[in-house]
Design an enzyme around this catalytic site. Sequence first.
Site: not given
Length: 528
Positions: A13, A16, A38, A46, A77, A96, A191, A346, A358
Amino acid sequence: MPYRTKDIVIVGGGSAGWMTAATIVSLFPDKNITLIESPSIPTVGVGESTLGQFRKWMATIGLQEEEFITECDASYKMSIKFTNFYSKDSGSFHYPFGEVSFDQNNQFPINEWFAKKYLYPDTPVQDYVRHAYDQAPLIEHCRFDDNSNGDFGTFNPRRDVAYHFDATKFANWLREKYSKPRGVNHIRLSVSKVNVNDDGIESLVLEDGTEIKSDLYIDCTGFESLLLGQSLKEPFTSYSDILPNNRAWATKIKYKDRDKELEPFTECTAIDNGWVWNIPCWSRIGTGYVYSDEFISKEDALDEFKEYLKTKKGITSPDKLKYKDIEMRIGIHERTWVKNVVAIGLSAGFIEPLESNGLFTVHEFLLKLCKSLKYEYVNRLHTDLYNRNVRGMFDFLASFISTHYALGVRTDTKYWNKLSSMHYDEEKLFPEAFMLPQLGSVEQDPNLGWNPGSSGLHCICTGMNYIPTDKISHDFWCFVYDGMGEALPSYIQSILQNKNQQYEYRTQRALSSPTLNQYLKQKYYGNN
């Protein structure tokens, strides 16, 4: 062997996993999508900072900004601020989002700021962004404006603004308010076994004994990489030779004065053995210390981080904060789509948190994957093209981020001395043309999907004192433009005078605009 992708199982979960589920169910509502999560494995949680392309992904799947902002504790942002990366006390510079606004004159088609820097060497590099971006005064004074009157030139809030937000709330929102209502089947079990055959994953066995079979499996299990790495044994390529940071401490701090502290940028501050991020969401600030355990233990790094929070952020009791220890795997699997398994997030690869890459790789990899999922069957060509394009984008990002270190001259600690003295593979460095603002001379790279010359690399290089002007190039311009040498300073001066007037006007206009806190409160949050 070609196979269908009617049935898709996502394992994992977090941001991603639920971004994957939301993307596929939006674009392919007829596919059968199951997400297995899980309940005992925590997410990293983060990834709170995005780049401008995040908006494109939101628009692609139909996410509404107002609901996203209020549900995910989000803020705007407009830039990334780098402090003390060049040398210990070198100060800050910005990168920027958006288009540069240089004067493009056919008589003199070069960047006038670099000529200014050559003619007036004392010009600080921080002046570059003020010259190049019309929204610079808003960023500097923590203000926001929708630019409905055009006072801020080329600034387009719908294009030039990304977000800070709470990654945990984001994943929960995508799960409960978007994916599950559209038919994604959610299984909260671990799993326990992965069955493998010659075609990839044959089936998954859950902890209650249930066996799950699917056409395509998407690995969103984080650094564990349960399917691609552990089960299919796909080799992993480390990038530690150019990006040695491999650990982080993360925490959250409260606002003391949100009107001043809710900044429209992510700040990255270099300290003794790494750098600290500062990400202001609406209700609190996320902060963390990225470092290399080659040079400092995690215990000493935490002490260093606490000292930074105390002395630089005014946190009187940093020991009372809750800290998360994160171990990072830096690099990427040689292939991220192998047989019937695709890794996203990841589990595919990670560079490091600098430049908010990320979540960027998550939505960009997903959009590339969906170009193949539209076909009834996928084959080797689809996987080969996907792997080439994904690897090209990842290598670009790794090279881009390594530039933040390669151009530095810090030698005040063993950590910075190594980074400023490292050998950077010339194949992983940029041609000089990519270090300049894009003026239409650099062709788009089809492997990347955008033009490297249009990236913020010119902001990073300029901020790090890599200035592409010198006597040779200056004399060449004079030669090309028929003895314009004597007139060149006055020509440049006229452009600069106009630019300075524009900046002064926009600064006054920015000071009359609401703070970012006031703007978001009025438009989205009310009295919250």
